[in-house]
Design an enzyme around this catalytic site. Sequence first.
Site, PDB file in Angstrom:
ATOM      1  N   ARG A 176     -48.662  19.761 -42.044  1.00 62.71           N
ATOM      2  CA  ARG A 176     -47.303  20.053 -42.491  1.00 62.71           C
ATOM      3  C   ARG A 176     -46.509  20.590 -41.307  1.00 62.71           C
ATOM      4  O   ARG A 176     -47.053  21.390 -40.515  1.00 62.71           O
ATOM      5  CB  ARG A 176     -47.317  21.124 -43.591  1.00 62.71           C
ATOM      6  CG  ARG A 176     -47.860  20.665 -44.928  1.00 62.71           C
ATOM      7  CD  ARG A 176     -48.253  21.852 -45.779  1.00 62.71           C
ATOM      8  NE  ARG A 176     -49.334  22.587 -45.129  1.00 62.71           N
ATOM      9  CZ  ARG A 176     -49.758  23.781 -45.531  1.00 62.71           C
ATOM     10  NH1 ARG A 176     -49.181  24.381 -46.552  1.00 62.71           N
ATOM     11  NH2 ARG A 176     -50.759  24.380 -44.894  1.00 62.71           N
ATOM     12  N   PHE A 271     -46.849  24.175 -54.357  1.00 60.08           N
ATOM     13  CA  PHE A 271     -45.975  23.007 -54.602  1.00 60.08           C
ATOM     14  C   PHE A 271     -45.390  23.018 -56.007  1.00 60.08           C
ATOM     15  O   PHE A 271     -45.083  21.973 -56.562  1.00 60.08           O
ATOM     16  CB  PHE A 271     -46.710  21.698 -54.269  1.00 60.08           C
ATOM     17  CG  PHE A 271     -46.759  21.464 -52.781  1.00 60.08           C
ATOM     18  CD1 PHE A 271     -47.586  22.247 -51.996  1.00 60.08           C
ATOM     19  CD2 PHE A 271     -45.941  20.545 -52.164  1.00 60.08           C
ATOM     20  CE1 PHE A 271     -47.601  22.098 -50.620  1.00 60.08           C
ATOM     21  CE2 PHE A 271     -45.960  20.379 -50.784  1.00 60.08           C
ATOM     22  CZ  PHE A 271     -46.800  21.155 -50.015  1.00 60.08           C
ATOM     23  N   GLY A 275     -36.414  24.088 -56.712  1.00 57.11           N
ATOM     24  CA  GLY A 275     -35.332  24.285 -55.740  1.00 57.11           C
ATOM     25  C   GLY A 275     -34.439  23.066 -55.718  1.00 57.11           C
ATOM     26  O   GLY A 275     -34.336  22.343 -56.700  1.00 57.11           O
ATOM     27  N   CYS A 282     -41.664  12.790 -44.390  1.00 54.70           N
ATOM     28  CA  CYS A 282     -42.819  12.166 -45.044  1.00 54.70           C
ATOM     29  C   CYS A 282     -42.622  11.862 -46.526  1.00 54.70           C
ATOM     30  O   CYS A 282     -42.682  10.714 -46.942  1.00 54.70           O
ATOM     31  CB  CYS A 282     -44.045  13.046 -44.838  1.00 54.70           C
ATOM     32  SG  CYS A 282     -44.475  13.147 -43.110  1.00 54.70           S
TER      33      CYS A 282
HETATM   34  C1  UDX Z   1     -45.816  16.977 -46.094  1.00 53.31           C
HETATM   35  C2  UDX Z   1     -47.231  17.140 -46.643  1.00 53.31           C
HETATM   36  O1  UDX Z   1     -47.360  18.461 -47.182  1.00 53.31           O
HETATM   37  C3  UDX Z   1     -48.237  16.954 -45.518  1.00 53.31           C
HETATM   38  O2  UDX Z   1     -49.559  17.053 -46.035  1.00 53.31           O
HETATM   39  C4  UDX Z   1     -48.019  15.580 -44.903  1.00 53.31           C
HETATM   40  O3  UDX Z   1     -48.905  15.379 -43.813  1.00 53.31           O
HETATM   41  C5  UDX Z   1     -46.595  15.443 -44.401  1.00 53.31           C
HETATM   42  O4  UDX Z   1     -45.663  15.686 -45.463  1.00 53.31           O
HETATM   43  P1  UDX Z   1     -44.080  18.393 -44.724  1.00 53.31           P
HETATM   44  O5  UDX Z   1     -43.157  17.281 -45.098  1.00 53.31           O
HETATM   45  O6  UDX Z   1     -44.147  18.845 -43.305  1.00 53.31           O
HETATM   46  O7  UDX Z   1     -45.610  17.989 -45.147  1.00 53.31           O
HETATM   47  O8  UDX Z   1     -43.645  19.666 -45.552  1.00 53.31           O
HETATM   48  P2  UDX Z   1     -44.059  20.330 -46.948  1.00 53.31           P
HETATM   49  O9  UDX Z   1     -44.404  21.726 -46.653  1.00 53.31           O
HETATM   50  O10 UDX Z   1     -45.032  19.490 -47.657  1.00 53.31           O
HETATM   51  O11 UDX Z   1     -42.656  20.308 -47.746  1.00 53.31           O
HETATM   52  C6  UDX Z   1     -42.048  19.065 -47.958  1.00 53.31           C
HETATM   53  C7  UDX Z   1     -40.748  19.324 -48.716  1.00 53.31           C
HETATM   54  O12 UDX Z   1     -41.037  19.768 -50.043  1.00 53.31           O
HETATM   55  C8  UDX Z   1     -39.842  20.377 -48.087  1.00 53.31           C
HETATM   56  O13 UDX Z   1     -38.497  19.929 -48.159  1.00 53.31           O
HETATM   57  C9  UDX Z   1     -40.023  21.594 -48.995  1.00 53.31           C
HETATM   58  O14 UDX Z   1     -38.848  22.386 -49.055  1.00 53.31           O
HETATM   59  C10 UDX Z   1     -40.265  20.930 -50.345  1.00 53.31           C
HETATM   60  N1  UDX Z   1     -41.047  21.755 -51.266  1.00 53.31           N
HETATM   61  C11 UDX Z   1     -42.331  22.076 -50.947  1.00 53.31           C
HETATM   62  C12 UDX Z   1     -40.479  22.139 -52.479  1.00 53.31           C
HETATM   63  O15 UDX Z   1     -39.311  21.848 -52.747  1.00 53.31           O
HETATM   64  N2  UDX Z   1     -41.215  22.857 -53.348  1.00 53.31           N
HETATM   65  C13 UDX Z   1     -42.511  23.204 -53.078  1.00 53.31           C
HETATM   66  O16 UDX Z   1     -43.136  23.866 -53.902  1.00 53.31           O
HETATM   67  C14 UDX Z   1     -43.088  22.815 -51.834  1.00 53.31           C
END
Ligand code: UDX
Length: 452
Positions: A176, A271, A275, A282
């Site tokens: 991430r 997760f 929001g 990704c």
């Molecule tokens: C993601 C996957 O988690 C990771 O395993 C993969 O390799 C790449 O994509 P990343 O995109 O870096 O990682 O961020 P992540 O922390 O997963 O958050 C992704 C999005 O979801 C962000 O915009 C975050 O704000 C949002 N999010 C995350 C939520 O809105 N609610 C949550 O509970 C968690």
Amino acid sequence: MKKLTKNNHSFKKSKKGIYKKVAVIGCGYVGLTSGICLANIGHRVICVDNDETKIKSLISGKIPIYEPGLEDLMKKVTSIKTGPRLEFSNSLEYAIKESEIIFVAVGTPSNPDGSADLSYVENVARTIALNIDEYKLVVEKSTVPVQTADWIKTTINRYKKNNIEFDVASNPEFLREGSAVKDFMFPDRIVIGVETERAKKLMLELYEPIKAEKIVVDTKSSELIKHASNSFLAMKISFINAVANVCERTGADIEKVALGMGLDKRIGRSFLNAGIGYGGSCFPKDVKAFIWISQNIGYDFGLLKEVEKVNQTQRKLFIKKIEETLWILKDKKIGVLGLAFKPDTDDIRESPAIDVIKILKEKGAKLKVYDPKAMEKFKVIFPDLEYCKNVYQVVENSDCLIFLTEWDEFKKINFKKVKQIMSQAIILDGRNMFSPEKMKKLGFVYKSIGRE
Ligand code: UDX
């Protein structure tokens, strides 16, 4: 740099002293992190990119992205007394000839129809075919549609001028942004997709120093594990956002609902943060690609289409909430805190802030913005916003303050001071960062997602 440890077990180098000669093609978040971390566990790595500016910056010791801990780790592996274990080059041919294992970590952006653009992957496969002079193991690191490994194999066989042996493997990354080094060095699992014993042995030796569960499957299952995992996480986020909309209509509190759900070990609390929806390089891309792949093989993945729809609607509902609170947006002075798609990164790709700011601008609002890391990248898309140096510059004389990214820095804000310098004490929180009771006690009109 603080030694990389987890539960106080410091990191073990490969005991057998087995080190591999590795090329990583593509110096993006995944390629760069993978290359530096593979060098850190004892391998000799050449990171390649066709962007000369990026390569020059890396050779000078500067990382062109914000990723906590990555630059220190790079300095560590390039200053090893026995000679640097990490080098940077813009020559694909050189890296191919010098390496046994070749990671393909190039971009796989979305085409307009949602499919993944695999032209960079195909180009690397062709170049490998034209430069293969001894056994190579070609490893897919980029997130690619299922059956891509077969296409890489076909392409190399088609363009190869000799009958030198090679294998293709799949090794998807789950890091991430913002915790990339930790996620690479201490993963929940390492997925290895191979078709031969030789490839299996090489990959297990490569990752021997990393103490994590390793599963060895075929390449197709490995490719699908990645798309299915990301799509499931995106679905989890859209699910809790949909439930948040039910909470808003019933007086329930989404944070309490998420707490109660998450205590079920089969669900898990992570997760489930409601929001303004997910962004990043990704989830949006992978969900689109998975929908497209499924369509292409005759399966209509309606569930994922709904995941996308809920995610896009979240941004619109947040704007609606701003309008319901402020009435007219034209000429209203709105302070925006947070531009990155999530905290601890400078990445703004598919950030909800892009959609929200675009609409607020269209409605004539006057915007002042601040983000600890992402303003430089945001200026490229929105050069004419007022970019502030800190939170209080944004807050001063604003009619409303909106939070779009839950940076830790924002949790330390002095709201008593904020209330004095805002022109209207109105806060809309797109990431449920604060307690509604506390904010109301301080005298704010405070709105957030899925709770009163
Ligand atoms: C993601 C996957 O988690 C990771 O395993 C993969 O390799 C790449 O994509 P990343 O995109 O870096 O990682 O961020 P992540 O922390 O997963 O958050 C992704 C999005 O979801 C962000 O915009 C975050 O704000 C949002 N999010 C995350 C939520 O809105 N609610 C949550 O509970 C968690």
